[in-house]
Design an enzyme around this catalytic site. Structure first.
Site, short mmCIF file in Angstrom:
data_model
loop_
_atom_site.label_atom_id
_atom_site.label_comp_id
_atom_site.label_asym_id
_atom_site.label_seq_id
_atom_site.Cartn_x
_atom_site.Cartn_y
_atom_site.Cartn_z
N GLY A 1 -6.24 -91.35 56.62
CA GLY A 1 -6.62 -92.73 56.36
C GLY A 1 -8.11 -92.90 56.66
O GLY A 1 -8.62 -92.35 57.62
N ARG B 1 5.72 -82.23 54.03
CA ARG B 1 4.70 -81.34 53.47
C ARG B 1 4.73 -79.93 54.07
O ARG B 1 4.14 -79.00 53.54
CB ARG B 1 3.31 -81.97 53.66
CG ARG B 1 3.08 -83.15 52.75
CD ARG B 1 1.95 -84.05 53.23
NE ARG B 1 2.36 -84.94 54.31
CZ ARG B 1 1.57 -85.87 54.87
NH1 ARG B 1 0.32 -86.00 54.46
NH2 ARG B 1 2.02 -86.65 55.82
C1 UD1 Z 1 -1.14 -91.04 59.57
C2 UD1 Z 1 -1.94 -92.33 59.36
C3 UD1 Z 1 -3.32 -91.96 58.81
C4 UD1 Z 1 -4.02 -91.01 59.74
C5 UD1 Z 1 -3.17 -89.78 60.03
C6 UD1 Z 1 -3.80 -88.96 61.14
C7 UD1 Z 1 -0.30 -94.06 58.78
C8 UD1 Z 1 0.31 -94.86 57.69
N1 UD1 Z 1 -1.22 -93.17 58.42
O1 UD1 Z 1 -0.95 -90.43 58.32
O2 UD1 Z 1 -4.10 -93.14 58.66
O3 UD1 Z 1 -5.27 -90.60 59.19
O4 UD1 Z 1 -1.85 -90.19 60.48
O5 UD1 Z 1 -3.07 -87.81 61.39
O6 UD1 Z 1 0.04 -94.26 59.93
N2 UD1 Z 1 6.40 -91.07 62.17
C9 UD1 Z 1 7.45 -91.72 62.78
N3 UD1 Z 1 8.21 -92.57 62.07
C10 UD1 Z 1 7.96 -92.86 60.77
C11 UD1 Z 1 6.88 -92.21 60.14
C12 UD1 Z 1 6.11 -91.31 60.87
O7 UD1 Z 1 7.73 -91.50 63.97
O8 UD1 Z 1 8.70 -93.65 60.19
C13 UD1 Z 1 5.60 -90.11 62.94
C14 UD1 Z 1 5.57 -88.73 62.35
O9 UD1 Z 1 6.61 -87.93 62.88
C15 UD1 Z 1 4.19 -88.23 62.74
C16 UD1 Z 1 3.38 -89.48 62.93
O10 UD1 Z 1 4.27 -90.56 62.94
O11 UD1 Z 1 4.24 -87.49 63.95
C17 UD1 Z 1 2.39 -89.67 61.78
O12 UD1 Z 1 3.10 -89.66 60.57
P1 UD1 Z 1 2.61 -88.82 59.31
O13 UD1 Z 1 3.60 -88.92 58.25
O14 UD1 Z 1 2.17 -87.48 59.76
O15 UD1 Z 1 1.32 -89.70 58.92
P2 UD1 Z 1 0.06 -89.20 58.09
O16 UD1 Z 1 0.38 -89.19 56.65
O17 UD1 Z 1 -0.50 -87.98 58.68
CA CA Z 2 0.13 -86.51 60.22
#
Ligand code: UD1
Ligand code: CA
Length: 502
Positions: A142, A18
């Site tokens: 979430g 995004r």
């Molecule tokens: C996530 C939460 C959401 C919460 C929000 C708060 C989930 C499914 N959702 O959403 O409930 O309100 O954070 O900010 O967890 N990452 C990894 N590996 C992956 C995917 C993501 O390391 O396979 C890391 C990303 O780099 C990031 C963090 O996890 O730093 C969160 O991922 P992101 O995609 O930002 O989740 P949100 O959509 O924000």
């Molecule tokens: Ca996030």
């Protein structure tokens, strides 16, 4: 604070689609540091047995930021969601009892908040404890679903919300404590039942609740602390909050800041009491400023150390430099790469100083370049003095002694030495050493021609007399008649123009 039974897991493998960026999300900067760096720094004082950062996108670059802070990294490739990220970390986590999970894109979280969450988790004997926040606009987060008695039953991701869930203002921060012997079996049951076909860590919450394990939630007292940086707008907002937080600390310590919204201060900057900071100043990197200094508007200081009572006039650019007590710089000065000003030295407008030492009381007030120079105490550098330190291939030093007077517009061709107490005449190009107490003069001798100017005025007066109105009309007439005639093939004779007089 020591938490030997805990690991901190930082989720930092995602791309950050995004943000529409070539740079991995957690490497974007806010508040004077990369997002992931802030998160690791917030976790460090908890003294866990390890800080494990899950890396994936630009893994090496992320590792290069966090490993020097003492964190270890685990590669998640491909990135199949936040739940998958935890599974990948399982081996690295080893025998820890509790995992504190923090997303790498929520850099505002404070150590104190993490410590409180951990305390709640331990006291409640919980399987999971979620840090939540109540947001005015919960879009994108979430949502926390609670039962009638307040117990958390599930987290519903934005994309899966129905009309009812969308109304919930309490959101998941993605910061949790998990008791690992409960988490691992729950993660094993996760299924990618969502639009992204990912394993969501948030789904583990519903699973734990279904098997009657205690899931607690603690509401963050300051909802700003949990803000993520999924978009550029969120990144800007997080940066703004970081800056405000730092300014508040600085002002609390006795520093005056005018129009604080316009002032940027990096997290590691230190400032002494009664220093005054004018609008639009940036204090960056490891800058340290003493007491009773004044930093003029528009000045930018990076990795620079100032003593007490230093005056920086407006619009100075200063990096990697050291300025002792009661020095003064600017306006419009550029100090860089190891410029050192000892006590009461002064540098004025349009002066650049690079890798040079100006001893006590040196003055260089106007339009100069001082590079690779050592200048002794109380020496005066005249306006427009240049150290010619570069011969096209190499840099060379200039040594100027104590109480030297360098006349205006002098070029000092390095390597060269000017002895103590010597003079250099204005307009000199100095290519040879000038001994102590000598005069160095190197310029063309002046010639005076008596009456020359008056004679010139008389001559040009006579020429001017010839250009009457009649002359002008005749000239225009001629030009017109010429343009009416058909062009002759022969090249026209060049008119023999009179040589212009000097
Ligand atoms: C996530 C939460 C959401 C919460 C929000 C708060 C989930 C499914 N959702 O959403 O409930 O309100 O954070 O900010 O967890 N990452 C990894 N590996 C992956 C995917 C993501 O390391 O396979 C890391 C990303 O780099 C990031 C963090 O996890 O730093 C969160 O991922 P992101 O995609 O930002 O989740 P949100 O959509 O924000
Ligand atoms: Ca996030």
């Amino acid at each position: 604070m020591r938490n030997n039974d805990c690991v901190v897991v930082v989720l930092a493998a995602g791309k950050g689609t995004r943000l529409k960026s070539a740079l991995a999300k957690v490497l974007h900067r806010a508040g004077g540091g990369s997002l992931v760096e802030h998160v690791v720094r917030a976790a460090m004082p908890l003294k866990p047995r390890a800080i494990t950062v899950i890396v994936g996108h630009q893994a090496e670059d992320v590792a290069a930021v966090v490993e020097p802070l003492g964190a270890e990294t685990v590669v998640q490739q491909p990135q199949n969601g936040t739940g998958h990220a935890m599974l990948v970390a399982k081996r690295a986590i080893g025998r820890a009892k509790i995992a504190i999970v923090i997303p790498g894109d929520a850099p505002l979280v404070r150590t104190e908040t993490l410590a409180n969450l951990l305390r709640t988790h331990r006291n409640g004997n919980a399987a999971a404890t979620i840090l939540t926040a109540v947001l005015h606009d919960p879009t994108g987060y979430g949502r926390i679903v609670r039962r009638g008695d307040g117990r958390v039953t599930a987290i519903v991701e934005e994309k899966s919300t129905d009309e009812e869930a969308r109304q919930i203002n309490e959101v998941n921060s993605s910061i949790y404590c998990f008791t690992l012997e409960k988490l691992w079996p729950a993660l094993a049951k996760l299924r990618p039942n969502n639009v992204h076909r990912e394993l969501y860590l948030t789904d583990a919450i519903a699973l734990l609740n279904q098997q009657d394990d205690a899931v607690l939630a603690e509401v963050a007292p300051d909802p700003h602390e949990i803000l993520g940086c999924n978009t550029r707008a969120e990144l800007a907002e997080v940066d703004r909050l970081f800056r405000a937080r730092k300014r508040a600390v600085v002002m609390e310590a006795g520093v005056t800041i005018y129009m604080p919204q316009s002032v940027l201060i990096d997290p590691e900057v230190e400032i002494g009491a009664d220093t005054i900071i004018e609008p639009s100043v940036h204090l960056l990197g490891k800058t340290r400023i003493g007491a009773r200094c004044k930093i003029g508007t528009g000045s930018i200081l990076t990795d620079t150390v100032l003593g007490d009572g230093v005056t920086i006039k407006p619009h100075c650019l200063i990096s990697a430099s050291r300025l002792a007590d009661a020095t003064a710089v600017g306006p419009f000065a550029h100090l860089r790469d190891g410029a050192v000003l000892l006590e009461r030295a002064k540098v004025g407008n349009f002066v650049e100083v690079k890798k040079s030492v100006l001893a006590n009381g040196v003055k260089a007030m106007h339009l100069s370049y001082l590079g690779d120079a050592r200048i002794g105490a109380k020496t005066n550098i005249g306006a427009g003095t240049i150290t010619c330190n570069y011969d096209g291939r190499q840099k060379h030093p200039t040594f100027i002694g104590k109480r030297v007077f360098i006349g205006s517009d002098s070029a000092l061709v390095a390597p060269v030495r000017i002895g103590d107490g010597a003079y250099v005449a204005a307009g000199s190009t100095i290519t040879e050493n000038v001994p102590a107490d000598a005069l160095g003069i190197a310029r063309g001798r002046q010639v005076v021609k008596p009456g020359w100017a008056a004679a010139r005025r008389r001559e040009s007066g006579r020429e001017g007399h010839r250009d009457t109105e009649a002359h002008r009309k005749r000239r225009i007439q001629k030009r017109k008649s010429r343009s009416r005639k058909p062009r002759s093939r022969k090249p026209r004779k060049k008119s023999s123009r009179k040589k212009s007089r000097r």
